[in-house]
Design a protein around this motif. Sequence first.
Motif, PDB file in Angstrom:
ATOM      1  N   GLY A  12       0.792  -1.227   0.000  1.00  0.00           N
ATOM      2  CA  GLY A  12       0.000   0.000   0.000  1.00  0.00           C
ATOM      3  C   GLY A  12       0.817   1.265   0.000  1.00  0.00           C
ATOM      4  O   GLY A  12       0.439   2.262   0.636  1.00  0.00           O
ATOM      5  N   ALA A  13       1.922   1.263  -0.719  1.00  0.00           N
ATOM      6  CA  ALA A  13       2.786   2.447  -0.755  1.00  0.00           C
ATOM      7  C   ALA A  13       2.091   3.628  -1.409  1.00  0.00           C
ATOM      8  O   ALA A  13       1.316   3.477  -2.358  1.00  0.00           O
ATOM      9  N   ARG A  14       2.370   4.797  -0.905  1.00  0.00           N
ATOM     10  CA  ARG A  14       1.948   6.033  -1.566  1.00  0.00           C
ATOM     11  C   ARG A  14       2.804   6.264  -2.808  1.00  0.00           C
ATOM     12  O   ARG A  14       3.943   5.788  -2.900  1.00  0.00           O
ATOM     13  N   GLU A  15       2.248   7.005  -3.754  1.00  0.00           N
ATOM     14  CA  GLU A  15       3.008   7.348  -4.948  1.00  0.00           C
ATOM     15  C   GLU A  15       4.093   8.362  -4.593  1.00  0.00           C
ATOM     16  O   GLU A  15       3.860   9.270  -3.790  1.00  0.00           O
ATOM     17  N   PRO A  16       5.285   8.226  -5.168  1.00  0.00           N
ATOM     18  CA  PRO A  16       6.325   9.227  -4.907  1.00  0.00           C
ATOM     19  C   PRO A  16       5.938  10.583  -5.470  1.00  0.00           C
ATOM     20  O   PRO A  16       5.128  10.685  -6.394  1.00  0.00           O
ATOM     21  N   GLN A  57       7.289   5.258   5.647  1.00  0.00           N
ATOM     22  CA  GLN A  57       7.102   6.066   4.444  1.00  0.00           C
ATOM     23  C   GLN A  57       6.421   7.394   4.772  1.00  0.00           C
ATOM     24  O   GLN A  57       6.837   8.455   4.288  1.00  0.00           O
ATOM     25  N   ASN A  58       5.387   7.350   5.603  1.00  0.00           N
ATOM     26  CA  ASN A  58       4.689   8.585   5.976  1.00  0.00           C
ATOM     27  C   ASN A  58       5.629   9.568   6.663  1.00  0.00           C
ATOM     28  O   ASN A  58       5.595  10.776   6.401  1.00  0.00           O
ATOM     29  N   PHE A  59       6.474   9.052   7.564  1.00  0.00           N
ATOM     30  CA  PHE A  59       7.408   9.928   8.267  1.00  0.00           C
ATOM     31  C   PHE A  59       8.413  10.537   7.303  1.00  0.00           C
ATOM     32  O   PHE A  59       8.733  11.736   7.379  1.00  0.00           O
ATOM     33  N   HIS A  60       8.917   9.730   6.385  1.00  0.00           N
ATOM     34  CA  HIS A  60       9.902  10.254   5.435  1.00  0.00           C
ATOM     35  C   HIS A  60       9.291  11.320   4.526  1.00  0.00           C
ATOM     36  O   HIS A  60       9.931  12.328   4.222  1.00  0.00           O
ATOM     37  N   ASP A  62       6.190  13.036   5.033  1.00  0.00           N
ATOM     38  CA  ASP A  62       5.507  14.129   5.722  1.00  0.00           C
ATOM     39  C   ASP A  62       6.378  14.793   6.787  1.00  0.00           C
ATOM     40  O   ASP A  62       6.254  15.991   7.040  1.00  0.00           O
ATOM     41  N   GLY A  63       7.250  13.993   7.422  1.00  0.00           N
ATOM     42  CA  GLY A  63       8.126  14.544   8.455  1.00  0.00           C
ATOM     43  C   GLY A  63       9.419  15.100   7.891  1.00  0.00           C
ATOM     44  O   GLY A  63       9.841  16.207   8.235  1.00  0.00           O
ATOM     45  N   ASN A  64      10.065  14.329   7.005  1.00  0.00           N
ATOM     46  CA  ASN A  64      11.337  14.759   6.431  1.00  0.00           C
ATOM     47  C   ASN A  64      11.162  15.579   5.160  1.00  0.00           C
ATOM     48  O   ASN A  64      12.111  16.221   4.702  1.00  0.00           O
TER      49      ASN A  64
END
Length: 259
Positions: A12-16, A57-60, A62-64
Amino acid sequence: MAIDLVTRREWGAREPRGSYGRLTSTKGVKVHYTGGQVSPDIVNDHAKCVAMVRSIQNFHMDGNGWMDIGYSMVACPHRKVFEGRGPGHLPAANGAGLNSAHYAVLGLVGNAGLVQPTDGILNAILDAVDYLRAKGGAGKEIKGHRDGYSTDCPGTALYAWVKEGAPRPGGGETPGEPHEPTPPAFPGRVLKYPPVLEGEDVLTWQRKMRSRGWTLDADGLYGPRSRDVSRAFQKEKGLPVTGAVDRATWDATWKSPVT
């Protein structure tokens, strides 16, 4: 054992948010840990591994503020390998200026909770390494994130394993010499220079030579450097020194011991 790959669609990865930088080859792979707490419960529940990879992935993103998860692959305790950015794509986890030299593989261990990598995680890391060698031109190096970058990553236990040479749990093939029971068949043409010869067969040979420790670009172009490496390899193995990859040199590339 073939790699047990969990594709981006499956987890369920988000699109880059953009296009990855391209890689045709690297020196090898750098191993990472999460740097936070990992619940020991993930050992008994693979769904928790999936949730953790999504949260990373969300942290990278949305956070980074990164365009995607930073790792090339992620290894979990169930000997499954999650596709991150994947082979051929520049990672973002090794540190500024260091990402083009190595792919990045994360083991799902942390600095609290699950800190000791399980055999499943270690095997999955090595499965990811083999996959990145086969699909992305990764060289033979297996290093820790802290090698060349000021960080505690990949943690005490995982780094100790890396420094031991990253052995397979329970023995078996070493990561420096990946087990390849069926070498690719000779392509049917001799690879030689001049003129510059181009093709997938050239790329396959170059990638294998890089994994054996030879220094050359894996660009699919058989030019002066490929010829010189071929000559040196032939001399080392007692083959006729022609600088051309004929059937005997091709077979030796996969079957002769690394020296």
